[in-house]
Design a protein around this motif. Structure first.
Motif, short mmCIF file in Angstrom:
data_model
loop_
_atom_site.label_atom_id
_atom_site.label_comp_id
_atom_site.label_asym_id
_atom_site.label_seq_id
_atom_site.Cartn_x
_atom_site.Cartn_y
_atom_site.Cartn_z
N ILE A 198 1.17 -0.91 -0.42
CA ILE A 198 0.09 -0.21 0.28
C ILE A 198 1.18 1.22 0.04
CG2 ILE A 198 -2.07 1.31 1.50
CD1 ILE A 198 -2.76 -1.36 2.31
N VAL A 199 2.16 0.93 0.83
CA VAL A 199 2.31 2.47 1.11
C VAL A 199 3.75 2.63 -0.45
CG1 VAL A 199 4.65 3.85 2.58
CG2 VAL A 199 2.95 2.48 3.48
N GLY A 200 4.34 1.12 -0.72
CA GLY A 200 5.12 1.64 -1.75
C GLY A 200 4.26 1.97 -3.19
N ILE A 201 2.93 2.11 -3.14
CA ILE A 201 2.26 2.12 -4.37
C ILE A 201 1.61 3.13 -4.85
CG2 ILE A 201 0.00 1.50 -5.76
CD1 ILE A 201 0.33 -0.81 -5.61
N THR A 202 1.77 3.50 -3.11
CA THR A 202 1.18 5.53 -2.14
C THR A 202 2.07 6.48 -3.10
OG1 THR A 202 -0.97 4.50 -0.91
CG2 THR A 202 -0.02 6.63 -1.18
N LEU A 203 3.15 5.59 -2.41
CA LEU A 203 4.64 6.74 -2.49
C LEU A 203 4.46 6.73 -4.19
CD1 LEU A 203 6.63 8.64 -1.71
CD2 LEU A 203 7.98 6.03 -1.15
N LEU A 204 4.69 5.77 -5.07
CA LEU A 204 5.14 5.85 -6.20
C LEU A 204 3.78 6.70 -7.00
CD1 LEU A 204 6.50 4.47 -8.24
CD2 LEU A 204 5.05 2.87 -9.36
N TYR A 205 3.07 6.85 -6.49
CA TYR A 205 2.20 8.04 -7.01
C TYR A 205 2.07 9.22 -6.84
CZ TYR A 205 -2.47 10.39 -7.78
OH TYR A 205 -3.51 11.70 -7.96
N GLY A 206 2.62 9.14 -5.89
CA GLY A 206 3.00 10.64 -5.01
C GLY A 206 4.40 11.39 -6.26
N VAL A 207 5.51 10.56 -6.50
CA VAL A 207 6.36 10.37 -6.67
C VAL A 207 6.02 10.99 -8.14
CG1 VAL A 207 8.49 10.38 -8.81
CG2 VAL A 207 7.79 9.05 -5.69
N PHE A 208 4.94 10.46 -9.20
CA PHE A 208 4.58 10.33 -10.62
C PHE A 208 3.79 12.12 -10.30
CE2 PHE A 208 5.35 6.18 -11.80
CZ PHE A 208 5.70 6.56 -13.00
N LEU A 209 3.31 12.38 -9.03
CA LEU A 209 2.76 14.03 -9.19
C LEU A 209 2.70 14.69 -9.42
CD1 LEU A 209 -0.21 14.55 -8.90
CD2 LEU A 209 -0.15 14.58 -6.38
N VAL A 210 4.81 14.57 -8.12
CA VAL A 210 5.25 15.77 -8.10
C VAL A 210 6.13 16.15 -9.45
CG1 VAL A 210 7.32 16.28 -6.65
CG2 VAL A 210 6.21 15.08 -6.01
N ILE A 211 6.04 15.04 -9.92
CA ILE A 211 7.07 15.15 -11.27
C ILE A 211 6.40 15.78 -12.37
CG2 ILE A 211 8.36 14.09 -13.86
CD1 ILE A 211 8.73 11.99 -11.42
N ALA A 212 4.54 14.84 -12.45
CA ALA A 212 4.02 15.62 -13.58
C ALA A 212 3.55 17.29 -13.57
CB ALA A 212 2.91 15.03 -13.91
N ASN A 213 3.66 17.60 -11.44
CA ASN A 213 3.24 19.49 -11.55
C ASN A 213 4.68 20.19 -12.12
OD1 ASN A 213 0.65 18.85 -10.85
ND2 ASN A 213 1.27 18.12 -8.45
N LEU A 214 5.46 19.20 -11.64
CA LEU A 214 6.77 19.75 -12.42
C LEU A 214 6.51 20.48 -13.69
CD1 LEU A 214 9.70 21.40 -11.76
CD2 LEU A 214 10.43 19.18 -11.80
#
Length: 323
Positions: free
Chosen positions: A291-307
């Motif tokens: 759960i934490v791994g997939i959520t963290l991966l989504y967060g990383v993609f969201l940070v990169i996408a917003n950048l």
């Protein structure tokens, strides 16, 4: 620009750490645990205690979190509690390319349909073309993927027998870890899920493009460009469209992160072996590392996408500068 990118990336580190801690703590606060049941049978308390000790779940919460962050620094997401012969790295490494394939093609289809449809509706405002595009866009937004997916299967797979009902026919990815070999089998399997996911996204993009372009073409600098005798095509493509795409690019950031990390409903309907299935089952099974791994991966993609969205702003509007 480089300083801005570095500053944004460094600033995202505490955000991702906070996200990790919140999910980490909340999952452990939910009643129940990952080892109380195996199937429909409950395990003896002694076995549960041994399993908790094996995975250090009897340690204080702060120590569990520190150990987990230390493993993350070594790119280790930990073992899966449900799939004992797999680690979270194995699951993500196997399923993420599939979800990224589906998401990338669905987003490409959405842009290919949504932006031209929005432009056409704006340029032909209050015409039959505008009404038709708007009606189709509202219809696309209103029909969820859980309805559209089975309908596409019923028509094009069961009745017409044009496409496979389910599964994913991609060969091993060969570029960037997720781009598949363009085989006919792959495209036949990809058509229905990509259409089911991409049409809904394209409807949102079309509506926003239309509204934004209608606002921009009424600006003073557009009237000035027309007064100078510029061709209408040049006015729309060079002056109006770039500024009107700023709101569209804004929503593409979260949309990009969401579709690339797995669309749970579409993957379930079409039997696609992406991250969606594992994420949904991991919540019920209390598989904390997954759960934490997939959520963290989504967060990383969201940070990169917003950048990437912020960088695109500067390209679309030269008045925007980053320091």
């Amino acid at each position: 620009m480089t300083r801005y990118i570095v500053r944004r990336l460094l600033g995202s580190i505490p955000v991702l750490l906070s996200l990790t801690f919140v999910v980490f703590a909340m999952m452990r606060a939910i009643p129940g645990g990952p080892f109380e049941f195996v199937g429909d049978k409950s395990l003896p308390p002694s076995v549960v205690a041994n399993l908790r000790a094996k995975y250090h779940l009897d340690d204080p919460l702060w120590k569990q979190f520190v150990d987990y962050v230390w493993d993350l620094l070594h790119f280790d997401f930990g073992p899966s509690y449900q799939y004992r012969n797999l680690t979270v790295n194995d699951i993500i490494g196997t399923t993420l390319p599939v979800s990224m394939q589906l998401g990338a093609m669905a987003l490409a289809l959405a842009l290919l349909i949504g932006i031209p449809a929005g432009i056409l509706a704006a340029l032909k405002q209050n015409s039959i073309i505008d009404y038709a595009c708007t009606f189709v866009a509202i219809l696309g937004v209103s029909i969820p993927s859980m309805v559209l997916g089975p309908f596409l299967i019923w028509i094009f797979a069961l009745k017409l027998n044009w496409f496979p009902v389910a599964t994913w026919g991609a060969e091993r990815p060969f570029i960037l870890g997720f781009i598949p070999k363009p085989t006919p089998k792959f495209f036949m399997h990809a058509v229905l899920p990509v259409v089911a996911l991409g049409t809904r996204l394209s409807a949102s993009i079309a509506r926003l493009t239309r509204a934004s372009l209608l606002q921009v073409i009424r600006e003073d600098y557009i009237r000035t460009a027309r007064a100078k005798g510029l061709m209408e095509r040049v006015i729309i493509m060079r002056h109006a469209l770039k500024n009107s795409l700023i709101p569209v690019v804004t929503i593409l950031g979260p949309m990009f992160a969401a579709v690339l990390t797995g669309t749970f409903v579409v993957e379930s309907i079409f039997g696609i072996p992406g991250m969606g299935k594992y994420f949904v089952t991991s919540i019920g099974n209390r598989d904390y590392p997954l759960i934490v791994g997939i959520t963290l991966l989504y967060g990383v993609f969201l940070v990169i996408a917003n950048l990437m969205v912020d960088i695109t702003y500067a390209w679309l509007d030269p008045r925007i500068r980053y320091r």
